[in-house]
Design an enzyme around this catalytic site. Structure first.
Site, PDB file in Angstrom:
ATOM      1  N   LYS A  22    -126.508 -23.190  14.047  1.00 26.62           N
ATOM      2  CA  LYS A  22    -125.483 -22.397  14.757  1.00 26.62           C
ATOM      3  C   LYS A  22    -125.037 -21.206  13.914  1.00 26.62           C
ATOM      4  CE  LYS A  22    -120.519 -23.371  15.383  1.00 26.62           C
ATOM      5  NZ  LYS A  22    -120.064 -22.528  14.340  1.00 26.62           N
ATOM      6  N   ASN A  23    -124.663 -21.493  12.674  1.00 25.88           N
ATOM      7  CA  ASN A  23    -124.063 -20.435  11.849  1.00 25.88           C
ATOM      8  C   ASN A  23    -125.061 -19.378  11.404  1.00 25.88           C
ATOM      9  OD1 ASN A  23    -121.680 -21.734  12.212  1.00 25.88           O
ATOM     10  ND2 ASN A  23    -121.439 -22.439  10.096  1.00 25.88           N
ATOM     11  N   CYS A 116    -112.231 -22.469  15.930  1.00 26.61           N
ATOM     12  CA  CYS A 116    -111.609 -23.789  15.812  1.00 26.61           C
ATOM     13  C   CYS A 116    -110.209 -23.678  15.214  1.00 26.61           C
ATOM     14  CB  CYS A 116    -112.452 -24.667  14.903  1.00 26.61           C
ATOM     15  SG  CYS A 116    -113.634 -25.647  15.795  1.00 26.61           S
ATOM     16  N   ARG A 121    -107.178 -18.632   9.601  1.00 29.30           N
ATOM     17  CA  ARG A 121    -108.323 -17.769   9.815  1.00 29.30           C
ATOM     18  C   ARG A 121    -107.967 -16.283   9.989  1.00 29.30           C
ATOM     19  NH1 ARG A 121    -112.998 -21.426  12.531  1.00 29.30           N
ATOM     20  NH2 ARG A 121    -114.114 -20.672  10.742  1.00 29.30           N
ATOM     21  N   ASP A 304    -117.380 -28.045   6.373  1.00 35.08           N
ATOM     22  CA  ASP A 304    -117.788 -28.494   7.709  1.00 35.08           C
ATOM     23  C   ASP A 304    -118.226 -29.958   7.724  1.00 35.08           C
ATOM     24  OD1 ASP A 304    -117.215 -26.045   8.738  1.00 35.08           O
ATOM     25  OD2 ASP A 304    -119.286 -25.394   8.994  1.00 35.08           O
ATOM     26  N   ARG A 397    -119.750 -27.095  21.237  1.00 37.50           N
ATOM     27  CA  ARG A 397    -119.832 -25.746  20.638  1.00 37.50           C
ATOM     28  C   ARG A 397    -120.904 -25.696  19.557  1.00 37.50           C
ATOM     29  NH1 ARG A 397    -115.082 -24.038  17.678  1.00 37.50           N
ATOM     30  NH2 ARG A 397    -116.744 -22.654  17.041  1.00 37.50           N
TER      31      ARG A 397
HETATM   32  C1  UD1 Z   1    -117.869 -19.758   8.331  1.00 35.64           C
HETATM   33  C2  UD1 Z   1    -118.516 -20.791   9.222  1.00 35.64           C
HETATM   34  C3  UD1 Z   1    -117.709 -22.076   9.226  1.00 35.64           C
HETATM   35  C4  UD1 Z   1    -117.482 -22.556   7.803  1.00 35.64           C
HETATM   36  C5  UD1 Z   1    -116.907 -21.439   6.945  1.00 35.64           C
HETATM   37  C6  UD1 Z   1    -116.794 -21.828   5.470  1.00 35.64           C
HETATM   38  C7  UD1 Z   1    -119.657 -19.517  10.925  1.00 35.64           C
HETATM   39  C8  UD1 Z   1    -119.738 -19.160  12.359  1.00 35.64           C
HETATM   40  N1  UD1 Z   1    -118.618 -20.283  10.569  1.00 35.64           N
HETATM   41  O1  UD1 Z   1    -116.602 -19.453   8.902  1.00 35.64           O
HETATM   42  O2  UD1 Z   1    -118.432 -23.061   9.965  1.00 35.64           O
HETATM   43  O3  UD1 Z   1    -116.588 -23.638   7.836  1.00 35.64           O
HETATM   44  O4  UD1 Z   1    -117.736 -20.274   7.016  1.00 35.64           O
HETATM   45  O5  UD1 Z   1    -118.033 -22.202   4.982  1.00 35.64           O
HETATM   46  O6  UD1 Z   1    -120.511 -19.171  10.139  1.00 35.64           O
HETATM   47  N2  UD1 Z   1    -110.309 -15.928   4.906  1.00 35.64           N
HETATM   48  C9  UD1 Z   1    -109.244 -15.068   4.690  1.00 35.64           C
HETATM   49  N3  UD1 Z   1    -109.359 -13.774   5.119  1.00 35.64           N
HETATM   50  C10 UD1 Z   1    -110.477 -13.315   5.756  1.00 35.64           C
HETATM   51  C11 UD1 Z   1    -111.564 -14.203   5.955  1.00 35.64           C
HETATM   52  C12 UD1 Z   1    -111.439 -15.493   5.525  1.00 35.64           C
HETATM   53  O7  UD1 Z   1    -108.221 -15.452   4.142  1.00 35.64           O
HETATM   54  O8  UD1 Z   1    -110.511 -12.128   6.113  1.00 35.64           O
HETATM   55  C13 UD1 Z   1    -110.176 -17.333   4.462  1.00 35.64           C
HETATM   56  C14 UD1 Z   1    -110.166 -18.278   5.663  1.00 35.64           C
HETATM   57  O9  UD1 Z   1    -108.873 -18.408   6.201  1.00 35.64           O
HETATM   58  C15 UD1 Z   1    -110.651 -19.554   5.039  1.00 35.64           C
HETATM   59  C16 UD1 Z   1    -111.661 -19.084   4.005  1.00 35.64           C
HETATM   60  O10 UD1 Z   1    -111.333 -17.705   3.751  1.00 35.64           O
HETATM   61  O11 UD1 Z   1    -109.613 -20.222   4.384  1.00 35.64           O
HETATM   62  C17 UD1 Z   1    -113.100 -19.224   4.433  1.00 35.64           C
HETATM   63  O12 UD1 Z   1    -113.359 -18.395   5.508  1.00 35.64           O
HETATM   64  P1  UD1 Z   1    -114.806 -17.749   5.784  1.00 35.64           P
HETATM   65  O13 UD1 Z   1    -115.708 -18.007   4.636  1.00 35.64           O
HETATM   66  O14 UD1 Z   1    -114.584 -16.347   6.218  1.00 35.64           O
HETATM   67  O15 UD1 Z   1    -115.285 -18.629   7.009  1.00 35.64           O
HETATM   68  P2  UD1 Z   1    -115.791 -18.158   8.424  1.00 35.64           P
HETATM   69  O16 UD1 Z   1    -116.733 -17.015   8.294  1.00 35.64           O
HETATM   70  O17 UD1 Z   1    -114.625 -18.042   9.344  1.00 35.64           O
END
Ligand code: UD1
Length: 416
Positions: A22-23, A116, A121, A304, A397
């Site tokens: 998926k990711n 989710c 986020r 995850d 999902r």
């Molecule tokens: C992706 C994955 C998700 C996985 C996560 C961490 C996809 C579709 N989803 O989510 O399954 O659990 O990586 O491996 O690929 N953060 C901030 N500011 C930002 C962006 C992120 O503070 O602008 C924080 C988030 O709140 C969270 C952490 O960074 O605490 C990790 O987020 P991130 O690595 O961005 O995860 P996703 O890309 O949302």
């Protein structure tokens, strides 16, 4: 079909084929917007998030169709840069359309992306990084508007290796004028998949697989055929689920090269794990051994899969300590597992102690997010008697057919 019924108490036995990731699929599908030709993305999983991405791409004007287990995307006719659709708020990965559309048109209008309910986020890292590349953001009536008069390469250092922010920087970077140097990039294997797809199309990205990416922007991208890797999180769900339920399983096509921390944890839990080119074989202990688990960014243990370890260790032979470091709301299943007889103490918002019990019993429980939902189905398979897991749309999902997969492994799981 929003509920799953599980007749539990059966040790798993059998073989299951692991779906595509998926990711990895989602950012690669978003990246097809930068390629004004036809791309064939093979091994895409038939899951709700991929269907949402397909409808978003269609809504933007792409020609998209499924062909066997792949998706053909032709984005040559896309003119639209607005995505005010429900799908955006429901799916966090719609966020990588931000980088792709900025790259293609220098402009995008979208609703604030969802996903989710596992934490706040925010998207500050995405905005700051794209801001350095010349993108200006405004918000009006709940819509996020981004535009860049000139999208330029920049030297960017991410203070935290966010997966989504890394993807957006790559997507904008391949389209920008000049060179983007990204320090502190996320190392997750799905980033590698996105870079490999773009490089197959003609992009030039150095340092793939490392925390320092050098992206040479502005090259013309051509259509290609690309195969998405197998889903390491789905493979990990069945691997760790097998350790909780007992028995043995062969996970065909599981990407063992991306799963070192998961395999290490499975072994610490007392599992016998062996890998070969075709997949991963796991044999469970009578009861899981307790572990101390801390989630981390790749190559650490993935957030995850934290809920699946939590579920498996409810039957552990001792007390397991779990610390969640990435998302703050990932312990929402604790209350549900308690209904099944689990004994779990919340130490604080980021830590739990799981005191293993001899057996769980069936109960009616509710999934509130994707991975927690999969963990609840796993707990149902572990429990004696009948369980109902409600709220399964979250699970769909990310899992093509969790019931079918568990049935392949001999469990009695049906959608109702
Ligand atoms: C992706 C994955 C998700 C996985 C996560 C961490 C996809 C579709 N989803 O989510 O399954 O659990 O990586 O491996 O690929 N953060 C901030 N500011 C930002 C962006 C992120 O503070 O602008 C924080 C988030 O709140 C969270 C952490 O960074 O605490 C990790 O987020 P991130 O690595 O961005 O995860 P996703 O890309 O949302």
């Amino acid at each position: 079909m929003d509920s799953i019924r599980v007749q539990g108490g059966v040790a798993l036995q059998g073989k299951v084929r692991i779906q595509g990731s998926k990711n990895a699929s989602l950012p690669v599908l978003a990246a097809t917007l930068l390629v004004e030709e036809r791309s064939f993305i093979k091994n895409c999983p038939r899951i709700a998030d991929v269907h949402s991405m397909v409808s978003l791409l269609k809504c933007l004007g792409c020609c998209v169709r499924w062909q066997e287990t792949g998706i053909v995307v032709d984005s040559s006719c896309v003119r639209k840069r607005e995505m005010c659709q429900k799908a955006v708020t429901g799916m966090r990965s719609s966020l990588c359309l931000l980088g792709a559309l900025i790259g293609r048109f220098g402009e995008v209008i979208m609703e604030y992306p969802g996903g989710c309910v596992i934490g706040q986020r925010p998207i500050d890292l995405h905005m700051a990084a794209l801001g350095q590349m010349g993108v200006k953001f405004t918000q009006k009536n709940g819509l996020l508007m981004a535009s860049a008069e000139r999208l330029c390469g920049a030297c960017i250092r991410l203070p935290f290796p966010s997966v989504g922010a890394t993807e957006n920087i790559i997507l904008a970077g391949v389209a920008a004028e000049g060179v983007t140097v990204l320090e502190g990039a996320a190392l997750e294997p799905e980033i590698g998949a996105l870079c490999r797809y773009l490089c197959c199309c003609g992009a030039c990205i150095e340092g793939v697989g490392s925390g320092r990416l050098v992206i040479h922007g502005g090259r013309r991208l051509r259509g290609t055929t690309f195969r998405v890797p197998a889903d390491r999180i789905v493979a990990g769900t069945y691997l760790l689920g097998c350790i909780g339920t007992g028995g043995s399983a062969f996970l065909e096509q599981a990407p063992e090269e991306d799963m070192a921390a998961v395999l290490e944890t499975a072994r610490q839990m007392g599992g016998y794990v062996c890998t070969c080119r075709e997949g991963i074989y796991v044999q469970a202990p009578r009861r899981p051994k307790p572990v101390r688990l801390v989630t981390a960014t790749y190559p650490g243990f993935p957030t995850d899969l934290q809920s699946v370890v939590l579920a498996a260790e409810t039957r552990g032979d001792g007390t397991t300590y779990i610390e969640e470091k990435i998302f703050e709301n990932r312990f929402r299943i604790v209350e549900e597992l308690t209904k099944m007889g689990a004994c779990i103490d919340k130490v604080d918002s980021g830590r739990v102690a799981v005191h293993g019990v001899e057996r769980l019993h069936g109960a009616k429980v509710t999934a509130r997010e994707l991975r927690g939902g999969a963990a609840l189905v796993t707990a149902g398979v572990m429990a004696e008697g009948e369980s109902f897991v409600e709220g399964c749309s979250f699970i769909y999902r990310g899992y093509e057919n969790i019931g079918r997969d568990f049935r392949e492994l001999g469990a009695r799981v049906t959608s109702v």
